[in-house]
Write a protein that holds these residues in place. Structure first.
Motif, short mmCIF file in Angstrom:
data_model
loop_
_atom_site.label_atom_id
_atom_site.label_comp_id
_atom_site.label_asym_id
_atom_site.label_seq_id
_atom_site.Cartn_x
_atom_site.Cartn_y
_atom_site.Cartn_z
N GLN A 174 0.82 -1.22 0.00
CA GLN A 174 0.00 0.00 0.00
C GLN A 174 0.85 1.27 0.00
N GLY A 175 2.18 1.11 0.08
CA GLY A 175 3.05 2.27 0.01
C GLY A 175 3.85 2.58 1.25
N ALA A 176 3.69 1.79 2.32
CA ALA A 176 4.45 2.03 3.55
C ALA A 176 5.93 1.76 3.30
N ARG A 177 6.78 2.66 3.78
CA ARG A 177 8.23 2.47 3.64
C ARG A 177 8.94 2.51 4.99
N HIS A 178 8.23 2.80 6.03
CA HIS A 178 8.74 2.67 7.40
C HIS A 178 7.63 2.05 8.23
N ILE A 179 7.87 0.86 8.75
CA ILE A 179 6.85 0.13 9.50
C ILE A 179 7.36 -0.18 10.89
N THR A 180 6.57 0.19 11.88
CA THR A 180 6.83 -0.20 13.27
C THR A 180 5.80 -1.27 13.64
N VAL A 181 6.27 -2.40 14.13
CA VAL A 181 5.37 -3.50 14.48
C VAL A 181 5.47 -3.76 15.97
N ILE A 182 4.35 -3.68 16.66
CA ILE A 182 4.30 -4.06 18.07
C ILE A 182 3.88 -5.51 18.13
N ARG A 183 4.77 -6.36 18.61
CA ARG A 183 4.56 -7.80 18.63
C ARG A 183 4.12 -8.27 20.02
N THR A 184 3.55 -9.47 20.06
CA THR A 184 3.24 -10.10 21.35
C THR A 184 3.99 -11.43 21.48
N ALA A 185 4.97 -11.63 20.60
CA ALA A 185 5.84 -12.80 20.64
C ALA A 185 7.25 -12.35 20.30
N PRO A 186 8.26 -13.07 20.74
CA PRO A 186 9.64 -12.74 20.36
C PRO A 186 9.77 -12.66 18.85
N GLU A 187 10.57 -11.72 18.37
CA GLU A 187 10.55 -11.38 16.94
C GLU A 187 10.98 -12.51 16.02
N LYS A 188 11.80 -13.45 16.49
CA LYS A 188 12.27 -14.53 15.62
C LYS A 188 11.50 -15.84 15.83
N ARG A 189 10.52 -15.80 16.69
CA ARG A 189 9.79 -17.04 16.98
C ARG A 189 8.93 -17.46 15.80
N LYS A 190 9.06 -18.72 15.40
CA LYS A 190 8.25 -19.29 14.33
C LYS A 190 7.12 -20.12 14.94
N SER A 191 6.14 -20.44 14.11
CA SER A 191 4.97 -21.17 14.59
C SER A 191 4.92 -22.57 13.98
N THR A 192 4.33 -23.50 14.70
CA THR A 192 4.02 -24.82 14.15
C THR A 192 2.50 -24.97 14.15
N GLN A 193 2.01 -25.96 13.43
CA GLN A 193 0.56 -26.12 13.36
C GLN A 193 0.00 -26.48 14.74
N SER A 194 -0.97 -25.69 15.19
CA SER A 194 -1.58 -25.93 16.50
C SER A 194 -2.73 -26.91 16.37
N TYR A 195 -3.18 -27.41 17.52
CA TYR A 195 -4.34 -28.31 17.51
C TYR A 195 -5.58 -27.60 16.96
N ALA A 196 -5.72 -26.31 17.31
CA ALA A 196 -6.88 -25.55 16.82
C ALA A 196 -6.85 -25.44 15.30
N ASP A 197 -5.66 -25.20 14.73
CA ASP A 197 -5.55 -25.11 13.28
C ASP A 197 -5.85 -26.45 12.61
N TYR A 198 -5.31 -27.52 13.20
CA TYR A 198 -5.56 -28.86 12.64
C TYR A 198 -7.03 -29.21 12.72
N PHE A 199 -7.63 -28.94 13.89
CA PHE A 199 -9.06 -29.22 14.07
C PHE A 199 -9.89 -28.39 13.10
#
Length: 279
Positions: A174-199
């Motif tokens: 959309q044209g953003a060239r400076h982005i600040t992201v407020i996270r609720t997880a450590p910035e390098k943490r990756k995700s695996t498929q959760s039970y909720a996603d599988y279900f």
């Protein structure tokens, strides 16, 4: 364009409330685009309405109120968490100042992310005074935990995290060239498929698009994390994130853990602003 993205995270957004209250105190508002996802939409709304400490107040009210979480409703129409009660909080108990929020909206583009229940695709909804609270509910309606669906103009939506959990790439498009992201997880943490996603991928197998949205959620999340860590050369991304997992989780919390996360977020927000002003 300078964009602020606010990640969701249920009760982990106590941390986010702290970061944004630090921004409030310092009157740090260099942004001309705001994007909130799920609970991040709520915290962004209180920031846009310039209501210091009111978001954390609302979160604590939700945490202690027996009307919000009840195991006996888990398989009922409202779900374990009655997400419509969030609307009641924002209207009556800790009223969101929509007049001020709309004034903020005159100077910036505002989007709250929800997921289209029919297609499984993200919807970037622009709030106005009439639909602001409805969009907040739609963006935060968790499948299997809350009622799992919220209708706006005859379209069914649920939590935006499944559609686009970290919409930095969309903001860039959309044209953003400076982005600040407020996270609720450590910035390098990756995700695996959760039970909720599988279900969810099995539960919605009669809707291939929606089933895929659940089955591949972790892949979309991980791709979004990679984009944050390795942005295009013409994009600057700052992340404000906890170093390790927060005390609260999306669904489990106490008043003590919420306030611990809040104070941590306040400290991280002030430290970020000091760095910006010092640099």
């Amino acid at each position: 364009m300078n964009c602020l993205i606010v990640e969701g995270g249920g009760f982990k957004t106590g941390f986010t409330s702290g970061v944004l209250d630090a921004f409030q105190v310092a009157n740090y508002r260099p942004f001309n685009q705001y994007i909130g996802v799920s609970g991040g939409s709520v915290t962004a709304s209180y920031f846009l309405s310039k209501q210091y400490r009111q978001c954390i107040k609302a979160l604590k009210l939700l945490a202690k109120d027996e009307q919000f979480t009840q195991f006996t409703r888990t398989f009922g129409a409202e779900g374990y968490m009655d997400i419509d009660y969030l609307k009641n909080i924002a209207q009556q108990k800790v009223p969101l100042d929509l007049n001020t929020a709309m004034t903020s909206a005159k100077d910036a583009a505002i989007y709250f992310v929800a997921t289209n229940r029919k297609t499984g695709k993200p919807a970037y909804l622009t709030p106005n005074k009439q639909n602001w609270l409805d969009i907040l509910v739609a963006s935060s309606t968790l499948p299997f935990v809350t009622k799992g669906i919220h209708k706006i103009k005859k379209v069914d939506y649920f939590d935006g995290g499944w559609g686009d959990p970290l919409p930095a790439k969309w903001a860039y498009q959309q044209g953003a060239r400076h982005i600040t992201v407020i996270r609720t997880a450590p910035e390098k943490r990756k995700s695996t498929q959760s039970y909720a996603d599988y279900f969810g991928s099995i539960y919605y197998n009669n809707n291939p698009e929606l089933s895929e949205a659940f089955a591949k959620y972790h892949e979309r999340y991980n791709a979004a994390v990679e984009f944050l860590l390795n942005p295009p050369k013409d994009l600057v991304i700052d992340q404000i994130s906890p170093i390790k997992e927060l005390k609260s989780t999306t669904y489990t919390y106490t008043n003590k853990t919420i306030m611990s996360d809040y104070r941590y977020g306040l400290d991280k927000g002030l430290y970020y602003i000091a760095g910006k002003k010092g640099g």
